[in-house]
Design a protein around this motif. Structure first.
Motif, PDB file in Angstrom:
ATOM      1  N   LEU A 158       0.779  -1.534   0.567  1.00  0.00           N
ATOM      2  CA  LEU A 158      -0.026  -0.182  -0.017  1.00  0.00           C
ATOM      3  C   LEU A 158       0.692   1.361   0.142  1.00  0.00           C
ATOM      4  CD1 LEU A 158      -2.857  -0.749   2.577  1.00  0.00           C
ATOM      5  CD2 LEU A 158      -3.116  -1.053   0.344  1.00  0.00           C
ATOM      6  N   GLY A 159       2.212   1.114   0.304  1.00  0.00           N
ATOM      7  CA  GLY A 159       2.499   2.587   0.516  1.00  0.00           C
ATOM      8  C   GLY A 159       3.733   2.251  -0.709  1.00  0.00           C
ATOM      9  N   GLY A 160       3.969   1.660  -1.489  1.00  0.00           N
ATOM     10  CA  GLY A 160       4.101   1.625  -3.090  1.00  0.00           C
ATOM     11  C   GLY A 160       5.353   0.787  -3.369  1.00  0.00           C
ATOM     12  N   GLU A 161       5.566  -0.014  -2.102  1.00  0.00           N
ATOM     13  CA  GLU A 161       6.912  -1.162  -2.102  1.00  0.00           C
ATOM     14  C   GLU A 161       6.256  -2.034  -3.107  1.00  0.00           C
ATOM     15  OE1 GLU A 161       9.861  -3.591  -0.051  1.00  0.00           O
ATOM     16  OE2 GLU A 161       8.277  -2.587   0.983  1.00  0.00           O
ATOM     17  N   ARG A 162       7.915  -2.249  -4.272  1.00  0.00           N
ATOM     18  CA  ARG A 162       7.647  -3.283  -4.739  1.00  0.00           C
ATOM     19  C   ARG A 162       7.450  -4.978  -4.487  1.00  0.00           C
ATOM     20  NH1 ARG A 162       8.635  -2.836 -11.028  1.00  0.00           N
ATOM     21  NH2 ARG A 162       7.952  -5.186 -10.895  1.00  0.00           N
ATOM     22  N   LEU A 163       6.760  -5.322  -4.283  1.00  0.00           N
ATOM     23  CA  LEU A 163       7.515  -7.079  -3.217  1.00  0.00           C
ATOM     24  C   LEU A 163       7.970  -7.678  -4.200  1.00  0.00           C
ATOM     25  CD1 LEU A 163       4.559  -7.891  -1.363  1.00  0.00           C
ATOM     26  CD2 LEU A 163       5.825  -6.809  -0.802  1.00  0.00           C
ATOM     27  N   GLY A 164       7.744  -8.260  -5.213  1.00  0.00           N
ATOM     28  CA  GLY A 164       8.200  -9.102  -6.773  1.00  0.00           C
ATOM     29  C   GLY A 164       7.553 -10.123  -6.431  1.00  0.00           C
ATOM     30  N   ALA A 165       7.509 -11.174  -7.106  1.00  0.00           N
ATOM     31  CA  ALA A 165       7.335 -12.459  -7.358  1.00  0.00           C
ATOM     32  C   ALA A 165       7.698 -13.476  -6.722  1.00  0.00           C
ATOM     33  CB  ALA A 165       7.083 -12.812  -8.665  1.00  0.00           C
ATOM     34  N   LYS A 187      16.293  -1.077  14.306  1.00  0.00           N
ATOM     35  CA  LYS A 187      17.694  -1.077  13.193  1.00  0.00           C
ATOM     36  C   LYS A 187      17.597  -1.962  12.120  1.00  0.00           C
ATOM     37  CE  LYS A 187      22.077   0.786  12.309  1.00  0.00           C
ATOM     38  NZ  LYS A 187      21.883   2.300  11.698  1.00  0.00           N
ATOM     39  N   ALA A 188      16.674  -3.177  12.471  1.00  0.00           N
ATOM     40  CA  ALA A 188      16.261  -3.927  11.208  1.00  0.00           C
ATOM     41  C   ALA A 188      15.554  -3.276   9.832  1.00  0.00           C
ATOM     42  CB  ALA A 188      16.282  -5.422  11.332  1.00  0.00           C
ATOM     43  N   ILE A 189      14.372  -2.701  10.547  1.00  0.00           N
ATOM     44  CA  ILE A 189      13.586  -1.681   9.819  1.00  0.00           C
ATOM     45  C   ILE A 189      14.519  -0.618   8.457  1.00  0.00           C
ATOM     46  CG2 ILE A 189      11.349  -0.226   9.878  1.00  0.00           C
ATOM     47  CD1 ILE A 189      10.700  -3.788   9.500  1.00  0.00           C
ATOM     48  N   ALA A 190      14.511  -0.451   9.553  1.00  0.00           N
ATOM     49  CA  ALA A 190      16.162   0.892   9.063  1.00  0.00           C
ATOM     50  C   ALA A 190      16.550   0.570   7.516  1.00  0.00           C
ATOM     51  CB  ALA A 190      16.335   1.774   9.973  1.00  0.00           C
ATOM     52  N   LEU A 191      16.758  -0.554   7.965  1.00  0.00           N
ATOM     53  CA  LEU A 191      18.416  -1.044   6.711  1.00  0.00           C
ATOM     54  C   LEU A 191      17.189  -1.732   5.745  1.00  0.00           C
ATOM     55  CD1 LEU A 191      21.266  -2.517   8.994  1.00  0.00           C
ATOM     56  CD2 LEU A 191      21.057  -0.771   7.739  1.00  0.00           C
ATOM     57  N   VAL A 192      16.592  -2.504   5.884  1.00  0.00           N
ATOM     58  CA  VAL A 192      15.891  -3.404   5.096  1.00  0.00           C
ATOM     59  C   VAL A 192      14.697  -3.243   4.435  1.00  0.00           C
ATOM     60  CG1 VAL A 192      17.531  -5.380   5.358  1.00  0.00           C
ATOM     61  CG2 VAL A 192      15.094  -5.437   6.292  1.00  0.00           C
ATOM     62  N   GLY A 193      14.075  -2.674   6.009  1.00  0.00           N
ATOM     63  CA  GLY A 193      12.605  -2.193   5.444  1.00  0.00           C
ATOM     64  C   GLY A 193      10.821  -3.388   6.337  1.00  0.00           C
ATOM     65  N   ALA A 194       9.541  -2.730   6.537  1.00  0.00           N
ATOM     66  CA  ALA A 194       9.297  -4.104   7.303  1.00  0.00           C
ATOM     67  C   ALA A 194       8.856  -5.278   6.612  1.00  0.00           C
ATOM     68  CB  ALA A 194       7.959  -3.008   7.763  1.00  0.00           C
ATOM     69  N   ALA A 195       8.817  -5.116   5.142  1.00  0.00           N
ATOM     70  CA  ALA A 195       8.122  -6.234   4.351  1.00  0.00           C
ATOM     71  C   ALA A 195       9.388  -7.712   4.268  1.00  0.00           C
ATOM     72  CB  ALA A 195       7.955  -6.141   3.005  1.00  0.00           C
ATOM     73  N   ARG A 196      10.706  -7.174   4.825  1.00  0.00           N
ATOM     74  CA  ARG A 196      11.722  -8.251   4.429  1.00  0.00           C
ATOM     75  C   ARG A 196      12.213  -8.214   5.961  1.00  0.00           C
ATOM     76  NH1 ARG A 196      15.396  -9.499   0.348  1.00  0.00           N
ATOM     77  NH2 ARG A 196      14.510  -7.522  -0.544  1.00  0.00           N
ATOM     78  N   ALA A 197      12.354  -7.682   6.510  1.00  0.00           N
ATOM     79  CA  ALA A 197      12.873  -7.569   7.899  1.00  0.00           C
ATOM     80  C   ALA A 197      11.168  -8.922   8.694  1.00  0.00           C
ATOM     81  CB  ALA A 197      12.485  -6.860   9.209  1.00  0.00           C
TER      82      ALA A 197
END
Length: 330
Positions: A155-162, A274-284
């Motif tokens: 919803l925030g515009g981030e592409r998740l990828g297949a 710190k993890a959210i700042a580095l890789v984002g909420a979706a990846r963490a």
């Protein structure tokens, strides 16, 4: 009278071609300064490790929370958890907090919202769930939060990828099989519903972290959220103390409270932020799928509960899904 003229050596002609010079300059620049892609990869690796650290520590907190359920009222447990966390981070965070107070005050609405979802509401729901469900179910249901994090990211515009979507679905299948004991039909107790509400609250907090103002120091932000969260819980704590009475402070209650206050709150929240700042909420959040695996391993090590064939297969699906979704393309 004779004149003596000093002869200066004539510089040798530069036979280096412009192509050679540009190649040497490019090589030197590469040697002196790491490539941006290499920095990005190192930051992503550190972010995944920090998310893993928080996940492992939080897995132990479900066991501690369940252990306190019969002796410490939920609101009182959560309130003292954040008081202990405040004392743990104060030596490191008090000075940055005071130095950045004006900046924090400008963004007080955002910080208060993060405190509500991540500190006051989330942990109260977890402790409430501990009254009527097992620690294993708590850990496994919390693995639903990465799906919500991914929805927020999209919803925030981030592409998740297949690849990431496929990895998330694989890990989610493993979680469902583990919760349903081999069936996709899951029978939920009241505590399980409280945990789903906790998962929604935690995912909302993680999504907010991505929008944390960059000028606020990480430790100052952590200290402020702990402080505001404790203040939000204070009225409910006073009511609980009046209606339910206090609890007996002893080894059986002090040990779990210290664990959830120091490790599950101060250490784990700092690592997660710190993890959210580095890789984002979706990846963490994908790494957070390892929560049921960690809880299952802790149950086996501390309680002697065997995983069995189904547990091993579910863990393989979860681990494989996390590895697939966390991998970064070239």
């Amino acid at each position: 009278m004779s004149l003596i003229t000093a002869r200066h050596p004539t510089p040798a002609p530069d036979t280096t071609t412009s192509t050679d010079r540009s190649t040497a300059t490019s090589t030197a620049a590469t040697t002196e300064k790491p490539a941006p892609a290499r920095k990005l990869a190192r930051g992503a690796g550190l972010g995944v490790l920090l998310a893993l650290l928080a996940t492992v520590v939080w897995s132990g907190s479900f066991v501690a929370t369940r252990d306190m359920a019969d002796t410490v009222p939920p609101i009182q447990a959560v309130f003292w958890r954040w008081i202990i966390a405040l004392l743990a981070v104060a030596p490191f965070a008090a000075r940055p907090f005071l130095r950045q107070w004006r900046t924090i005050r400008r963004h007080l609405g955002f910080v208060a919202l993060a405190s509500l979802f991540g500190v006051a509401l989330y942990n109260t729901l977890v402790h409430q769930a501990g009254l009527t469900t097992s620690a294993s179910n708590m850990g496994m249901i919390m693995a639903a939060s990465p799906v919500i994090m991914a929805v927020y990211a999209r919803l925030g515009g981030e592409r998740l990828g297949a690849r990431r979507i496929l990895g998330m679905l694989t890990a989610a299948l493993g979680v469902l099989l583990l919760v349903g004991k081999g069936s996709l039909a899951v029978d939920l107790a009241a505590g399980d519903l409280w945990m789903f509400a906790a998962a929604l609250s935690f995912a909302s907090y993680s999504a907010l972290l991505k929008r944390k103002p960059a000028e606020i120091d990480g430790l100052a932000f952590l200290f402020t959220t702990f402080l505001l969260g404790a203040l939000m819980l204070a009225p409910a704590y006073a009511v609980s103390l009046t209606v339910q009475g206090g609890f007996t402070v002893g080894l059986a209650t002090a040990g779990p409270l210290l664990y959830v206050g120091v490790f599950s709150s101060a250490v784990a929240f700092f690592a997660w932020n710190k993890a959210i700042a580095l890789v984002g909420a979706a990846r963490a959040g994908v790494v957070y799928y390892l929560q049921p695996v960690c809880v299952a391993l802790l149950s086996y090590a501390l309680l002697g509960e065997r995983l069995g064939l189904l547990g091993g297969a579910s863990m393989a699906l979860i681990l494989g899904g996390v590895a697939l979704a966390s991998a970064r393309g070239r």
